[in-house]
Scaffold this active site. Sequence first.
Site, PDB file in Angstrom:
ATOM      1  N   HIS A   1      10.183 -17.298  -7.503  1.00  0.00           N
ATOM      2  CA  HIS A   1      10.116 -16.882  -6.106  1.00  0.00           C
ATOM      3  C   HIS A   1       8.717 -16.798  -5.534  1.00  0.00           C
ATOM      4  CE1 HIS A   1      11.865 -13.498  -8.576  1.00  0.00           C
ATOM      5  NE2 HIS A   1      10.642 -13.119  -8.435  1.00  0.00           N
TER       6      HIS A   1
ATOM      7  N   HIS B   1      -0.997 -11.675  -1.336  1.00  0.00           N
ATOM      8  CA  HIS B   1      -0.830 -10.252  -1.629  1.00  0.00           C
ATOM      9  C   HIS B   1      -1.584  -9.884  -2.899  1.00  0.00           C
ATOM     10  CE1 HIS B   1       3.133  -9.978   0.836  1.00  0.00           C
ATOM     11  NE2 HIS B   1       2.051  -9.900   1.585  1.00  0.00           N
TER      12      HIS B   1
ATOM     13  N   THR C   1       8.362  -6.277  -0.549  1.00  0.00           N
ATOM     14  CA  THR C   1       9.113  -7.194   0.325  1.00  0.00           C
ATOM     15  C   THR C   1      10.150  -8.004  -0.435  1.00  0.00           C
ATOM     16  OG1 THR C   1       7.511  -8.994   0.119  1.00  0.00           O
ATOM     17  CG2 THR C   1       7.145  -7.398   1.901  1.00  0.00           C
TER      18      THR C   1
HETATM   19  S1  B30 Z   1       5.102  -7.570  -2.446  1.00  0.00           S
HETATM   20  O1  B30 Z   1       3.679  -7.591  -2.515  1.00  0.00           O
HETATM   21  O2  B30 Z   1       5.669  -6.545  -1.621  1.00  0.00           O
HETATM   22  N1  B30 Z   1       5.615  -8.963  -1.919  1.00  0.00           N
HETATM   23  C1  B30 Z   1       6.642  -6.961  -6.636  1.00  0.00           C
HETATM   24  C2  B30 Z   1       5.298  -6.814  -6.362  1.00  0.00           C
HETATM   25  C3  B30 Z   1       4.819  -7.014  -5.072  1.00  0.00           C
HETATM   26  C4  B30 Z   1       5.699  -7.344  -4.058  1.00  0.00           C
HETATM   27  C5  B30 Z   1       7.032  -7.500  -4.332  1.00  0.00           C
HETATM   28  C6  B30 Z   1       7.503  -7.298  -5.640  1.00  0.00           C
HETATM   29  C7  B30 Z   1       7.125  -6.748  -8.025  1.00  0.00           C
HETATM   30  O3  B30 Z   1       6.372  -6.738  -8.955  1.00  0.00           O
HETATM   31  N2  B30 Z   1       8.432  -6.566  -8.218  1.00  0.00           N
HETATM   32  C8  B30 Z   1       9.054  -6.239  -9.478  1.00  0.00           C
HETATM   33  C9  B30 Z   1       9.012  -7.272 -10.490  1.00  0.00           C
HETATM   34  N3  B30 Z   1       9.636  -8.532 -10.121  1.00  0.00           N
HETATM   35  C10 B30 Z   1       8.843  -9.428 -10.695  1.00  0.00           C
HETATM   36  C11 B30 Z   1       8.295 -10.634 -10.946  1.00  0.00           C
HETATM   37  O4  B30 Z   1       7.199 -10.761 -11.431  1.00  0.00           O
HETATM   38  O5  B30 Z   1       8.979 -11.607 -10.741  1.00  0.00           O
HETATM   39  C12 B30 Z   1      10.924  -8.511 -10.282  1.00  0.00           C
HETATM   40  C13 B30 Z   1      12.033  -9.278  -9.742  1.00  0.00           C
HETATM   41  O6  B30 Z   1      12.058 -10.484  -9.850  1.00  0.00           O
HETATM   42  O7  B30 Z   1      12.961  -8.798  -9.147  1.00  0.00           O
HETATM   43 CU1  B30 Z   1      10.813 -11.796 -10.308  1.00  0.00          CU
HETATM   44 ZN    ZN Z   2       4.259 -10.371  -1.729  1.00  0.00          ZN
END
Ligand code: B30
Ligand code: ZN
Length: 250
Positions: A62, A109, A193
């Site tokens: 993603h 970001h 987000t």
């Molecule tokens: S953001 O900066 O608001 N777009 C995460 C970090 C920053 C943003 C959004 C999400 C994040 O680390 N989320 C949790 C982990 N993710 C991780 C990943 O590395 O890849 C989980 C997920 O799916 O649901 Cu895929």
């Molecule tokens: Zn982001």
Amino acid sequence: TASEWGYWGKYGPKTWSELCATGKRQSPIDIVTEDAIRIDLGALKFDRYDFAFSGSLINNGHTIQVKLDGVPIHLSGGSLPSVYVLEQMHFHWSAEHTVDGVRDPLELHLVHYNNQYANFSEATQHENGIVVVAVLFEFNNYDNPDLMPILETTKIVSNWVGKNMAQMRNKLIPLLLLPKDHTTYYSYEGSLTTPGCQESVMWFVMTEKLPISEAQVNVFRHVQNSNGTLKYNYRPKQELGNRKVHHRLE
Ligand code: B30
Ligand code: ZN
């Protein structure tokens, strides 16, 4: 990482409601510059952002995400309650935050977590747990040389079948990905987000934009995941509600 959500079709943002926090401080938003409250929140202090780091670049399906190796990088100041540690950086094409309704082609970001908490994941459970610094890129006729190392490495991991991670050696200087004026910003309280959209983020959207060429944005637009080409990966704007956006002026 591989999960049942995406940016369009049957897994698009309209179907995220079961995966996402649904409160009153979701992100991204449209920043209405006329409504921003102009105050001096203090300059952000970017500590060690000028070092050349090694790290790994990942296509996680993603986004394109970069993790740095070595000593922690710290963000403080700007009326932040504590010191924040850089966890990772990643990109959205097109931009998630719009300014007066204008959507730029790219948003970076820089994701940090509060060093009072054990790790990023724990910090997402707290309202002041995360700080994301967002940098907007606007179209220019010339390539941005500071994006070249990341873009060349992105090409290596673009195909979903094959390598999804590549190392970068001593090529990552985070300061080069920030505008020259890295002390003027819009700030508001919001969320991650992507699912679970935790309402734990203090957002700092830099006022000054950086340049990018169309050919450079196209490198991101050709990234693939298990469903094909990831043409875009921005969440639509969320309601501002009662929130206020602050604009830091010296
Ligand atoms: S953001 O900066 O608001 N777009 C995460 C970090 C920053 C943003 C959004 C999400 C994040 O680390 N989320 C949790 C982990 N993710 C991780 C990943 O590395 O890849 C989980 C997920 O799916 O649901 Cu895929
Ligand atoms: Zn982001």
